[in-house]
Design a protein around this motif. Structure first.
Motif, short mmCIF file in Angstrom:
data_model
loop_
_atom_site.label_atom_id
_atom_site.label_comp_id
_atom_site.label_asym_id
_atom_site.label_seq_id
_atom_site.Cartn_x
_atom_site.Cartn_y
_atom_site.Cartn_z
N UNK A 181 -7.83 39.64 48.69
CA UNK A 181 -7.09 40.91 48.74
C UNK A 181 -5.65 40.67 49.17
N UNK A 182 -5.46 39.75 50.11
CA UNK A 182 -4.11 39.53 50.65
C UNK A 182 -3.56 38.13 50.41
N UNK A 183 -4.44 37.18 50.05
CA UNK A 183 -3.98 35.79 50.03
C UNK A 183 -4.13 35.08 48.69
N UNK A 184 -4.46 35.78 47.63
CA UNK A 184 -4.56 35.14 46.32
C UNK A 184 -5.90 34.47 46.08
N UNK A 185 -6.03 33.85 44.91
CA UNK A 185 -7.29 33.29 44.46
C UNK A 185 -7.79 32.15 45.37
N UNK A 186 -9.11 32.11 45.50
CA UNK A 186 -9.77 31.05 46.25
C UNK A 186 -10.75 30.35 45.31
N UNK A 187 -10.65 29.04 45.21
CA UNK A 187 -11.52 28.26 44.32
C UNK A 187 -12.86 28.01 45.00
N UNK A 188 -13.97 28.15 44.26
CA UNK A 188 -15.32 27.97 44.81
C UNK A 188 -16.07 26.96 43.94
N UNK B 107 -19.52 33.27 57.87
CA UNK B 107 -18.92 32.82 56.61
C UNK B 107 -17.54 33.44 56.44
N UNK B 108 -17.37 34.67 56.86
CA UNK B 108 -16.04 35.30 56.81
C UNK B 108 -15.05 34.53 57.68
N UNK B 109 -15.47 34.13 58.85
CA UNK B 109 -14.62 33.34 59.75
C UNK B 109 -14.29 31.99 59.12
N UNK B 110 -15.30 31.38 58.53
CA UNK B 110 -15.13 30.06 57.90
C UNK B 110 -14.05 30.07 56.83
N UNK B 111 -14.08 31.06 55.96
CA UNK B 111 -13.25 31.05 54.76
C UNK B 111 -11.86 31.64 55.00
N UNK B 112 -11.68 32.38 56.07
CA UNK B 112 -10.37 32.99 56.34
C UNK B 112 -9.29 31.91 56.42
N UNK B 113 -8.25 32.06 55.61
CA UNK B 113 -7.14 31.12 55.62
C UNK B 113 -7.34 29.89 54.77
N UNK B 114 -8.48 29.79 54.08
CA UNK B 114 -8.74 28.65 53.20
C UNK B 114 -8.42 29.01 51.75
N UNK B 115 -8.01 28.02 50.99
CA UNK B 115 -7.70 28.24 49.58
C UNK B 115 -8.80 27.76 48.64
N UNK B 116 -9.83 27.12 49.21
CA UNK B 116 -10.95 26.64 48.39
C UNK B 116 -12.19 26.51 49.27
N UNK B 117 -13.34 26.56 48.60
CA UNK B 117 -14.63 26.37 49.26
C UNK B 117 -15.43 25.37 48.43
N UNK B 118 -15.97 24.35 49.10
CA UNK B 118 -16.87 23.40 48.45
C UNK B 118 -18.20 23.45 49.19
N UNK B 119 -19.28 23.65 48.44
CA UNK B 119 -20.60 23.76 49.06
C UNK B 119 -21.60 22.80 48.43
N UNK B 120 -22.29 22.04 49.28
CA UNK B 120 -23.39 21.18 48.83
C UNK B 120 -24.68 21.57 49.55
N UNK C 115 -6.02 24.02 52.94
CA UNK C 115 -7.21 24.03 53.80
C UNK C 115 -8.43 24.37 52.97
N UNK C 116 -9.50 23.60 53.17
CA UNK C 116 -10.73 23.76 52.39
C UNK C 116 -11.90 24.01 53.33
#
Length: 216
Positions: A101-108, A61-74, A6-7
């Motif tokens: 803290x609980x789910x590992x690295x997130x790519x940005x 933004x906290x709600x947006x990223x919860x459960x995602x493994x990556x974020x792409x922003x334009x 999920x991104x």
């Protein structure tokens, strides 16, 4: 890093962001889109979840990223509105750090103009001229973009800042050149930007770097 399923996409309703959304859907990713005006968004797909809000809102933004493994922003600067680059980056990084803290690295992975400076640059006279024009014409926007880069550098997040020249809003596929020190051309298509940014999801070549890309 956990496999990317999920991104979170910021700016997906914009002219460049729509190319990213289309290409991510073609690859079968689940998407969570942050949209200020969801009623005007025309892409319909069961893989899309829409979050109504603004990147300047830390809670959203906290709600947006919860459960995602990556974020792409334009996300780009909006005319006559509060500066968005540094506050947006700060909010995204804070949300990523909470997630990690609980789910590992997130790519940005995020987009910027060629005017952003780094200590590693060896900008040509042409790129220096374009940078100087941006500084003189839009000093506050330039300073805010520069501040966002400093925020990225100071973080512990796995980011890549993609710097681009003039964007042509087409899906034209060109011969994209990448250079970590200077912009290798004067233009690039939105489709090629999307392909490069999505490619960084599983590529660490430019981890915590700010490469220039251009098509020619």
């Amino acid at each position: 890093m956990e496999a990317i399923q999920k991104i979170a996409v910021i700016g997906g309703g914009g002219r460049t962001g729509k190319y990213i959304v289309d290409q991510l859907l073609q690859k079968g990713f689940s998407l969570r889109l942050l949209l200020r005006n969801p009623n005007t968004f025309t892409i319909q797909d069961p893989l899309i979840e829409i979050i109504h809000g603004d990147v300047l809102d830390e809670k959203i933004v906290n709600v947006l990223i919860e459960g995602c493994q990556a974020v792409i922003s334009t996300v780009g600067q909006r005319k006559d509105e509060p500066l968005v680059a540094s506050r947006g980056a700060k909010n995204v990084i804070s949300a990523i750090q909470k997630q990690q803290i609980s789910a590992g690295k997130v790519r940005y992975i995020l987009l910027a103009g060629l005017n952003v400076d780094t200590l590693f640059d060896k900008k040509s006279p042409e790129t220096q001229k374009a940078t100087a024009w941006m500084k003189e014409t839009f000093p506050a926007i330039h300073e805010d973009r520069q501040k966002s880069y400093a925020i990225l550098e100071a973080s512990d997040v796995d980011w890549t800042l993609v710097r681009v020249p003039c964007i042509e809003f087409s899906d034209e596929k060109g011969n994209v050149k990448v250079d970590p020190e200077d912009c290798p051309g004067s233009k690039i298509s939105a489709g090629d930007i999307a392909r490069f940014m999505i490619g960084q999801l599983m590529d660490n070549t430019y981890l915590r770097q700010a490469p220039f890309i251009a098509g020619f």
